[in-house]
Design a protein around this motif. Structure first.
Motif, PDB file in Angstrom:
ATOM      1  N   ARG A   1      44.081  -8.281  76.335  1.00  0.00           N
ATOM      2  CA  ARG A   1      44.655  -7.556  75.202  1.00  0.00           C
ATOM      3  C   ARG A   1      44.655  -8.380  73.911  1.00  0.00           C
ATOM      4  NH1 ARG A   1      49.070  -8.028  72.679  1.00  0.00           N
ATOM      5  NH2 ARG A   1      50.066  -9.208  74.335  1.00  0.00           N
TER       6      ARG A   1
ATOM      7  N   GLN B   1      48.062   1.006  75.614  1.00  0.00           N
ATOM      8  CA  GLN B   1      47.972   2.401  76.056  1.00  0.00           C
ATOM      9  C   GLN B   1      46.653   3.063  75.664  1.00  0.00           C
ATOM     10  OE1 GLN B   1      50.227   3.744  78.178  1.00  0.00           O
ATOM     11  NE2 GLN B   1      51.026   1.661  78.128  1.00  0.00           N
ATOM     12  N   THR B   2      46.188   2.779  74.459  1.00  0.00           N
ATOM     13  CA  THR B   2      44.948   3.386  73.993  1.00  0.00           C
ATOM     14  C   THR B   2      44.097   2.332  73.283  1.00  0.00           C
ATOM     15  OG1 THR B   2      45.947   4.059  71.902  1.00  0.00           O
ATOM     16  CG2 THR B   2      45.971   5.685  73.684  1.00  0.00           C
ATOM     17  N   ALA B   3      42.800   2.545  73.357  1.00  0.00           N
ATOM     18  CA  ALA B   3      41.867   1.661  72.667  1.00  0.00           C
ATOM     19  C   ALA B   3      41.716   2.130  71.225  1.00  0.00           C
ATOM     20  CB  ALA B   3      40.518   1.676  73.365  1.00  0.00           C
ATOM     21  N   SER B   4      41.539   1.184  70.331  1.00  0.00           N
ATOM     22  CA  SER B   4      41.358   1.531  68.925  1.00  0.00           C
ATOM     23  C   SER B   4      39.923   1.280  68.473  1.00  0.00           C
ATOM     24  CB  SER B   4      42.360   0.777  68.052  1.00  0.00           C
ATOM     25  OG  SER B   4      42.341  -0.590  68.331  1.00  0.00           O
TER      26      SER B   4
ATOM     27  N   ARG C   1      37.081   0.950  77.150  1.00  0.00           N
ATOM     28  CA  ARG C   1      37.988   1.482  78.172  1.00  0.00           C
ATOM     29  C   ARG C   1      39.002   0.417  78.547  1.00  0.00           C
ATOM     30  NH1 ARG C   1      33.605   0.622  82.310  1.00  0.00           N
ATOM     31  NH2 ARG C   1      34.575  -0.604  83.961  1.00  0.00           N
TER      32      ARG C   1
END
Length: 185
Positions: free
Chosen positions: A50, A91-94, A99
């Motif tokens: 991350r 939570q989500t990719a930017s 993925r």
């Protein structure tokens, strides 16, 4: 079969960031950036934790028109590759072509290496340590910067022994030295 490559800019004393998380001493000049671009072109997939992803996602945006061509080239190279981010909290990719996986699974990476036509890189020392311990890393590309920072985030894990073969080296005008090693089998 693809190679899994760990690439890092490290201080002479073996850190990718200082005790405060700063790595401003590692900013590449044009010569080094252009060389890195050439190394990154064959990469099809980036594996990130991350924190490294949050640093690298900067390249998702189109650089301003006043940026040099080598900077714009790197952004295009980065955007054209797939990204897998290992994170329990994100939570989500930017970014596109990205993925999120909750856990690093060595068998999944082995399968990816066996079936990929393009090389894979692992970015960030924590994720790289997991890949190194699992015996997945085929090549190390270390850029040793002419600075000692005295502590911080280590570039390589303490508890691993590997026999390596030096396959390439290059010195840059900035004093950075690129060392490319492969696992000696």
């Amino acid at each position: 079969m693809a190679k899994l490559i760990y690439s890092a800019i490290t201080s002479l004393d073996g850190y990718v960031a200082d005790v405060n998380g700063n790595f401003d001493w590692a900013a590449p000049d044009e010569e080094l950036h252009t060389f890195v671009n050439d190394l990154e072109r064959p990469v099809g997939t980036y594996l990130y934790g991350r924190r490294m992803y949050e640093v690298m996602v900067y390249w998702e945006a189109e650089p301003p028109a006043d940026q040099p061509q080598f900077v714009r080239d790197f952004a295009e190279i980065w955007r054209s590759a797939d990204k897998i981010v290992y994170s329990k909290t994100l939570q989500t990719a930017s970014s596109a072509r990205t993925r999120i996986e909750r856990d690093f699974d060595p068998e999944s990476v082995r399968h990816m290496k066996a079936t990929s036509e393009r090389d894979i890189t692992v970015g960030g020392p924590d994720l790289a340590a997991q890949a190194i311990r699992a015996g997945l890393v085929d090549e190390f590309q270390l850029f040793v910067a002419p600075v000692m920072i005295g502590g911080g985030k280590q570039s390589l894990p303490d508890d691993v022994r590997l026999d390596l073969e030096l396959v390439d080296e290059r010195r840059f005008a900035s004093g950075v030295v690129h060392l490319r090693y492969r696992i000696n089998t």
